[in-house]
Design an enzyme around this catalytic site. Structure first.
Site, short mmCIF file in Angstrom:
data_model
loop_
_atom_site.label_atom_id
_atom_site.label_comp_id
_atom_site.label_asym_id
_atom_site.label_seq_id
_atom_site.Cartn_x
_atom_site.Cartn_y
_atom_site.Cartn_z
CG ASP A 266 22.24 -15.62 7.87
OD1 ASP A 266 21.39 -16.24 7.38
OD2 ASP A 266 23.01 -15.96 8.87
CD GLU B 114 20.51 -18.31 1.72
OE1 GLU B 114 20.60 -19.16 0.95
OE2 GLU B 114 20.29 -18.31 2.97
CE1 TYR C 189 23.90 -18.07 17.46
CE2 TYR C 189 22.77 -19.54 15.98
CZ TYR C 189 23.63 -19.45 16.96
OH TYR C 189 23.89 -20.48 17.76
#
Length: 723
Positions: free
Chosen positions: A364, A367, A452
């Site tokens: 995360d 990216e 999330y």
């Protein structure tokens, strides 16, 4: 047939981020002039103040004008605009200005920062830029004083910079115009006006997936709910070439799987149809009649109790703590603890080999960016009253700056915890009851990476301890549609490995790993890692009534290979970062130890492509020599990377780390087997680790801390006089 005009393609992660970036979070001023049933009376000479962190006109002006006060201060709006101007006239970019995927301060050399003092001239301000041009990753250094590009490298290996807002929008647009997608949605009974799509990263799975920058697109139904994540169109995946802006692969294998119902998926308070089955809680708040005890100077220098550190927002890392120093409890001198600490990478692999799921192995930070996905914090819920808020200043793909308001909050926390205590029963003629309350300072941010939410806390304590309460997990599960409505329909229930969390909804098993970059400088840069092994010793016959005991045996770690550490419950050790040249009066080297909390290890095969990319999770602890180019655990260019630029690769050089400037890497992990309580929104799950002083102070640094007394605090009572 209409295309994108009738499709409500929602990508919450980036669209909301983009919109909120241009608006300051509103603040309602609170007034405690009177009493009511809902507003208690408080007797104090000091009025309560409301400070939800809204930027003042002066602060906004400073953001626009730009006045860096410290060598580590982030680039200002003015500086980012200047970078764009310089790049616009740069020869290789004259014909086509490249999309900017990352832009931040190119920090000065560490030794120069360590030698800088307040009032000294700032070192030359430089910017680090990651741009894409003709499918190639360009890494540039821009000198703002010289007004020119001083370094330009084209990275020819694997990996790309993190995706931009424009990438996401382009992928969604391409998918929206794809006829097969429209037909599939209609066939599944989903109105095109209620179709919402997200764009997961593709990972990397061998040579067949190289040579082009791609992204996946998957879709959901948002009909009758804002929580579209709970209503997947299972088996539907579109692969889009981001540069060519075309669909390169379309998979549709789940038309027989029903779209889960919207019932009970809306998690908003206003959508609840009945009250919770619990006694209501009265409002609670920590009141500070004299105001907060911390101060923030020049926007980034935090001072509290015995701590001083630099704090800033970062587009990739989210939040960076630098030059953390604690005041010696005997001499009053500020002593160095950590030069730089931040979340370097966050790896989330899902455990499903299905064609529509195998690629879901997110990294995360590299990216998408933990700062880029951070939203404005919610006053009184994300952060308590009296918090101070800090904005992030980032760059969009066209090179223009934007402000991420209220991204970080700083506050003091008191939860009724105890700092230290001791009582004596009056057997010896005197009675003692001594106790000290524990008040801590917290720096917090929250990244909403798609479904999330990750809450990052750095907590500083007066005893010198730093608690990295990272990370707290919340938000929505990434779920899989299924034909099963209950477990009784599943063959071989005793072997069931697909947790059913609602009708037609599977919560796919997955992991979360967060790797921290911790550049420890205990009193200076010459540090050493020491393993303190706890070893069982057996007594000799007749030596003692005891048969065994534990001894602590110290081992100095000399190389990177020896510093690759897997935590073991039945072979325990402590891990100390010490300064051999800084000794206490007793001769012990000053140090800090890492104290693991709950943790998990990756169980994936080391040759599995996602594990090769995230080889930094192969161990919980690594130590490497300081290298300013080795800051990102998964490498500089993570998107579709192959794993050839990670800690695991750097560490193979097996460099000497004894009495050197070293970096400690620590990976915190979670295994997540979903359950019904995670539906439709997850209660927070947390873990943490500590950096704790070991022989750093001559004695307890909070020995002389004063206790709280009744006279120090306001007296609050309900309006009707009840207690």
């Amino acid at each position: 047939m209409e295309t994108a005009s009738y499709i409500n393609f929602t990508f919450i992660l980036f669209i909301v981020l983009f919109i909120t970036a241009y608006y300051w979070y509103p603040q309602d001023k609170l007034d405690f002039q009177g009493c009511s049933e809902s507003t208690p009376c408080c007797t104090s000479k000091n009025r309560f103040s409301s400070n939800s962190g809204l930027a003042s006109e002066t602060q906004i002006h400073k953001l626009k004008v730009g006045t860096p006060q410290h060598p580590l201060d982030p680039l200002t709006v003015r500086e980012i605009n200047k970078v764009r101007t310089i790049l616009s006239s740069y020869e290789p970019f004259l014909s086509s200005f490249p999309p900017i995927h990352f832009l931040s301060l190119d920090e000065p050399d560490k030794q120069r920062i360590l030698g800088w003092n307040q009032g000294d001239p700032l070192p030359p301000r430089k910017a680090l830029v990651l741009a894409l041009l003709n499918g190639q990753s360009n890494v540039l250094t821009v000198d703002l004083e010289l007004s020119r590009v001083t370094s330009h490298e084209i990275k020819l290996g694997a990996g790309y910079p993190m995706v931009s807002m424009d990438d996401i929008s382009a992928a969604i647009k391409v998918a929206a115009s794809h006829q097969e997608l429209n037909q599939s949605a209609i066939a599944r009974g989903v109105p095109l006006s209620e179709l919402s799509c997200i764009s997961p990263s593709p990972g990397w799975y061998g040579p067949d997936e190289e040579g082009r920058r791609v992204i996946k697109v998957q879709c959901f139904s948002s009909q009758d709910t804002v929580n579209f994540y709970m209503r997947p169109l299972e088996g539907l995946t579109i692969t889009v070439d981001l540069d060519e802006k075309e669909v390169v692969k379309f998979i549709d294998k789940g038309r027989g799987i029903p779209v889960p119902k919207a019932t009970n998926t809306d998690y908003r308070y206003t959508a609840q149809e009945k009250p919770p089955e619990m006694e209501p809680l009265n409002p609670i708040s920590i009141e500070q009649p004299k105001g907060p005890s911390f101060s923030i100077e020049n926007g980034h220098i935090v001072k509290w109790a015995n701590w001083v550190f630099h704090l800033k927002a970062d587009q990739r890392a989210g939040m960076i703590i630098s030059k953390a120093m604690v005041r010696d409890s005997e001499t009053g001198v500020l002593r160095s603890v950590m030069y730089k600490g931040f979340a370097s990478e966050l790896f989330v692999p899902y455990m499903d080999p299905d064609e529509n799921w195998y690629f879901k192995t997110y990294m995360d930070a590299g990216e998408f960016g933990l700062g880029a996905t951070a939203m404005s914090l919610v006053p009184l819920n994300d952060c308590p009253r009296h918090s101070h808020y800090i904005d992030g200043i980032f760059v969009s793909s066209d090179g223009k700056p934007y402000v991420q308001p209220n991204m970080i909050c700083v506050f003091e926390r008191y939860a009724g915890d105890i700092g230290w205590r001791h009582s004596e029963v009056p057997v010896n003629g005197f009675e003692i009851r001594e106790s000290r309350a524990k008040v801590t300072l917290v720096a917090r941010m929250a990244a909403s990476v798609g479904n999330y939410d990750y809450i990052f806390d750095w907590e500083f304590q007066t005893d010198g301890l730093i608690r990295i309460k990272q990370v707290s997990l919340s938000g929505m599960l990434m779920v899989k549609g299924t034909t099963y409505r209950n477990v009784y329909q599943i063959p071989k229930q005793e072997e069931m490995s697909i947790p059913l969390v609602s009708e037609n909804v599977i919560g796919v098993v997955h992991d979360h790993f967060i790797t921290y970059h911790l550049d420890m400088d205990i009193d200076d840069t010459n540090n050493t890692l020491v393993k303190v092994h706890l070893v069982k010793e057996e007594t000799l016959p007749g030596e003692s009534p005891r048969k065994s005991y534990i001894k602590a045996k110290r081992e100095t770690v000399k190389t990177e290979e020896d510093a690759r550490i897997k935590l073991k419950l039945y072979d325990p050790s402590e891990f100390h970062v010490t300064n051999p040249s800084k000794r206490s009066r007793l001769g012990n080297p000053a140090g800090y130890k890492i104290v693991p909390g709950g943790n998990a290890a990756s169980l994936l095969d080391h040759l599995d492509p996602p594990q090769k990319r995230s080889a930094f999770t192969n161990n919980q602890i690594w130590v490497t020599p300081y290298n300013r180019t080795e800051q990102w655990a998964g490498g500089l260019l993570v998107y579709q990377s192959r794993g050839d630029d990670t800690i695991a690769v750097w560490s193979q050089r097996n460099r000497n780390i004894e009495n050197k400037d070293i970096v400690l890497w620590y990976t915190l992990g979670f295994h997540h087997v979903p359950c019904q309580e995670d539906f439709p929104v997850m209660p927070v799950v947390s873990s943490s680790f500590d950096l704790k002083p070991v022989n750093f102070f001559e004695s307890s640094p909070i020995l002389r801390a004063a206790p709280f007394l009744e006279k120090d605090l306001p007296v609050c009572r309900p309006a009707d006089g009840r207690f």
